[in-house]
Design an enzyme around this catalytic site. Structure first.
Site, mmCIF file in Angstrom:
data_model
loop_
_atom_site.group_PDB
_atom_site.id
_atom_site.type_symbol
_atom_site.label_atom_id
_atom_site.label_comp_id
_atom_site.label_asym_id
_atom_site.label_seq_id
_atom_site.Cartn_x
_atom_site.Cartn_y
_atom_site.Cartn_z
ATOM 1 N N SER A 119 -10.168 -17.075 48.443
ATOM 2 C CA SER A 119 -9.947 -18.483 48.107
ATOM 3 C C SER A 119 -9.535 -19.266 49.333
ATOM 4 C CB SER A 119 -8.848 -18.593 47.052
ATOM 5 O OG SER A 119 -8.502 -19.956 46.856
ATOM 6 N N TYR B 244 -0.754 -16.175 45.341
ATOM 7 C CA TYR B 244 -2.227 -16.201 45.272
ATOM 8 C C TYR B 244 -2.838 -16.204 46.688
ATOM 9 C CZ TYR B 244 -6.780 -18.075 43.655
ATOM 10 O OH TYR B 244 -8.110 -18.290 43.389
ATOM 11 N N LYS C 265 -5.179 -13.375 48.262
ATOM 12 C CA LYS C 265 -6.547 -13.709 48.658
ATOM 13 C C LYS C 265 -6.791 -13.431 50.140
ATOM 14 C CE LYS C 265 -8.551 -15.055 44.827
ATOM 15 N NZ LYS C 265 -9.446 -14.071 44.159
HETATM 16 N N1 LIG Z 1 -12.612 -21.702 40.178
HETATM 17 C C1 LIG Z 1 -12.394 -21.904 41.480
HETATM 18 O O1 LIG Z 1 -12.570 -23.011 42.031
HETATM 19 C C2 LIG Z 1 -11.907 -20.766 42.334
HETATM 20 C C3 LIG Z 1 -11.464 -21.064 43.629
HETATM 21 C C4 LIG Z 1 -11.073 -20.029 44.457
HETATM 22 C C5 LIG Z 1 -11.123 -18.723 44.007
HETATM 23 N N2 LIG Z 1 -11.531 -18.446 42.737
HETATM 24 C C6 LIG Z 1 -11.558 -17.039 42.313
HETATM 25 O O2 LIG Z 1 -12.754 -16.764 41.596
HETATM 26 C C7 LIG Z 1 -12.487 -15.766 40.617
HETATM 27 C C8 LIG Z 1 -12.953 -16.247 39.251
HETATM 28 O O3 LIG Z 1 -12.167 -17.369 38.868
HETATM 29 P P1 LIG Z 1 -12.576 -18.405 37.714
HETATM 30 O O4 LIG Z 1 -12.316 -19.747 38.259
HETATM 31 O O5 LIG Z 1 -13.922 -18.065 37.186
HETATM 32 O O6 LIG Z 1 -11.431 -18.096 36.633
HETATM 33 P P2 LIG Z 1 -11.492 -17.793 35.075
HETATM 34 O O7 LIG Z 1 -10.093 -17.779 34.585
HETATM 35 O O8 LIG Z 1 -12.476 -18.684 34.403
HETATM 36 O O9 LIG Z 1 -12.093 -16.309 35.021
HETATM 37 C C9 LIG Z 1 -11.349 -15.190 35.446
HETATM 38 C C10 LIG Z 1 -11.580 -14.061 34.462
HETATM 39 O O10 LIG Z 1 -10.836 -12.915 34.905
HETATM 40 C C11 LIG Z 1 -10.316 -12.257 33.759
HETATM 41 N N3 LIG Z 1 -9.146 -11.450 34.124
HETATM 42 C C12 LIG Z 1 -7.913 -11.886 34.463
HETATM 43 N N4 LIG Z 1 -7.098 -10.853 34.711
HETATM 44 C C13 LIG Z 1 -7.834 -9.728 34.535
HETATM 45 C C14 LIG Z 1 -7.546 -8.350 34.668
HETATM 46 N N5 LIG Z 1 -6.328 -7.914 35.009
HETATM 47 N N6 LIG Z 1 -8.546 -7.455 34.440
HETATM 48 C C15 LIG Z 1 -9.789 -7.880 34.068
HETATM 49 N N7 LIG Z 1 -10.103 -9.180 33.913
HETATM 50 C C16 LIG Z 1 -9.148 -10.096 34.150
HETATM 51 C C17 LIG Z 1 -9.939 -13.389 32.824
HETATM 52 O O11 LIG Z 1 -9.833 -12.942 31.473
HETATM 53 C C18 LIG Z 1 -11.062 -14.393 33.051
HETATM 54 O O12 LIG Z 1 -12.098 -14.254 32.090
HETATM 55 C C19 LIG Z 1 -10.994 -15.463 40.706
HETATM 56 O O13 LIG Z 1 -10.769 -14.351 41.526
HETATM 57 C C20 LIG Z 1 -10.435 -16.701 41.351
HETATM 58 O O14 LIG Z 1 -9.219 -16.448 42.019
HETATM 59 C C21 LIG Z 1 -11.909 -19.451 41.880
#
Ligand SMILES: NC(=O)c1ccc[n+]([C@@H]2O[C@H](COP(=O)([O-])OP(=O)(O)OC[C@H]3O[C@@H](n4cnc5c(N)ncnc54)[C@H](O)[C@@H]3O)[C@@H](O)[C@H]2O)c1
Length: 317
Positions: A152, A165, A169
């Site tokens: 991230s 976080y 990351k």
């Molecule tokens: N959305 C963004 O802009 C953004 C930015 C930077 C990084 N990220 C990273 O991208 C990834 C996906 O994020 P997202 O935005 O789709 O979030 P989201 O919450 O929509 O999806 C994350 C999924 O991970 C699952 N999860 C959480 N803990 C878990 C565990 N212990 N074991 C198995 N599954 C688990 C959740 O149930 C959820 O369905 C993450 O690693 C997040 O940190 C997202």
């Protein structure tokens, strides 16, 4: 349906929602057999449900793809082992691992409880290790593999209120650099992507409120240089998937140990850190020398991302 990932077996963690769901769907539509892992809890990591993973498996099967659900948490050693075993038991191999599962427990560092620190590191950093370790054993033996983990800009650039976080990351970035070197000679590549997308992680009421407070305090995250992140607004979570799938193809065999950014139609390659200025002396620097030299050399022109501010006046009682 394409065939760029035909005969490949992929595990996508956290694939029940958001970015992971988009990756699982595109991988399946390119011919991969997919393990859809998701614990199904809240954005803070509490609770569990089989519904998100089941729904994505149903979506994949409806479009003619192959998928199986797994509901284990990535945050334990046993959970990681069972997730990878689900691929072996159902599809006899694992070729692609996407470490995507994630949660948030945002708090300014001075308010952060040890439990909030632990919970976030357990899912992101330990979760990445817990799945990569057992996957790497198989990939090394078969001399082919692709590991792509989500980092991230909160870590790579920094974002106030996310010390847990951001640390997790950036841990994933270091993990990627090292695993790329451990596994490259076995035909396994290891890369990381900082995504940007509108999901519950970025659009929940709590996250939006924290963003407003940060903006009011002049602590907004810096936009990624050269991107249109600011003007476009949050991109679709499915927009990240094409880059992840590309990194999983044969053509990406020599992309190893890299950090990418992916948001909407904007894909970027980050530079890997390297020294940009150096002070050298044959011996130990004295404090007098540094007081004189630092402002015109290493420290010249550096901008403080959060300069000191006068304390806010006390609120009337
Ligand atoms: N959305 C963004 O802009 C953004 C930015 C930077 C990084 N990220 C990273 O991208 C990834 C996906 O994020 P997202 O935005 O789709 O979030 P989201 O919450 O929509 O999806 C994350 C999924 O991970 C699952 N999860 C959480 N803990 C878990 C565990 N212990 N074991 C198995 N599954 C688990 C959740 O149930 C959820 O369905 C993450 O690693 C997040 O940190 C997202």
């Amino acid at each position: 349906m394409g065939d760029r990932l035909k005969d490949k077996v992929a595990v996508v963690t956290g694939a029940g929602r958001g970015i992971g769901r988009g990756i699982a769907l595109l991988m399946a539509s390119e011919g991969a057999k997919v393990v859809v892992n998701d614990l199904g809890g809240a954005v803070t990591g509490s609770g569990a449900s089989q519904t998100p993973a089941d729904e994505v498996v149903t979506e994949i099967k409806k479009m003619g793809g192959q998928a199986v659900a797994n509901y284990d948490s990535v945050s334990t050693t046993e959970g990681g082992e069972r997730i990878i075993k689900t691929a072996i038991d159902n599809f006899n191999r694992i070729d692609i691992l996407v470490n995507n599962a994630g949660i948030l427990r945002d708090r300014m560092i001075f308010n952060m409880a040890p439990e909030e620190w632990d919970a976030v590191l357990k899912v992101h950093l330990y979760g990445t290790f817990n799945c990569t370790k057992p996957a790497s054993l198989v990939m090394r033996q078969q001399r082919w593999g692709r590991i792509i983990s989500m980092t991230s800009t909160s870590g790579v650039i920094g974002n106030s209120g996310q010390a847990n976080y951001g640390a997790a990351k950036m841990g994933i970035v270091g993990f990627t650099f090292v695993c790329a070197r451990d596994l490259g000679k076995y035909g396994v590549t290891v890369n990381t992507i900082a995504p940007g997308a509108g999901t519950r992680m970025t659009l929940s009421e709590e996250v939006m409120a924290a963003r407003v407070i940060r903006a009011q305090r002049g602590l907004s995250a810096s936009p990624v240089q050269g991107t249109s992140q600011q003007v476009q607004g949050p991109a679709d979570p499915e927009d990240v998937a094409p880059l992840v799938c590309y990194l999983a193809t044969e053509q990406a065999a020599n992309i190893n140990g890299r950090i990418f950014y992916a948001s909407g139609g904007n894909f970027s390659l980050f530079s890997n850190p390297e020294p940009i200025r150096t002070l050298y002396k044959d011996g130990r620097w004295t404090m007098d020398e540094l007081m004189r030299l630092m402002p015109r050399t290493l420290a010249s022109g550096l901008i403080n991302p959060a300069p000191p501010q006068a304390p806010e006046p006390p609120k009337p009682a």
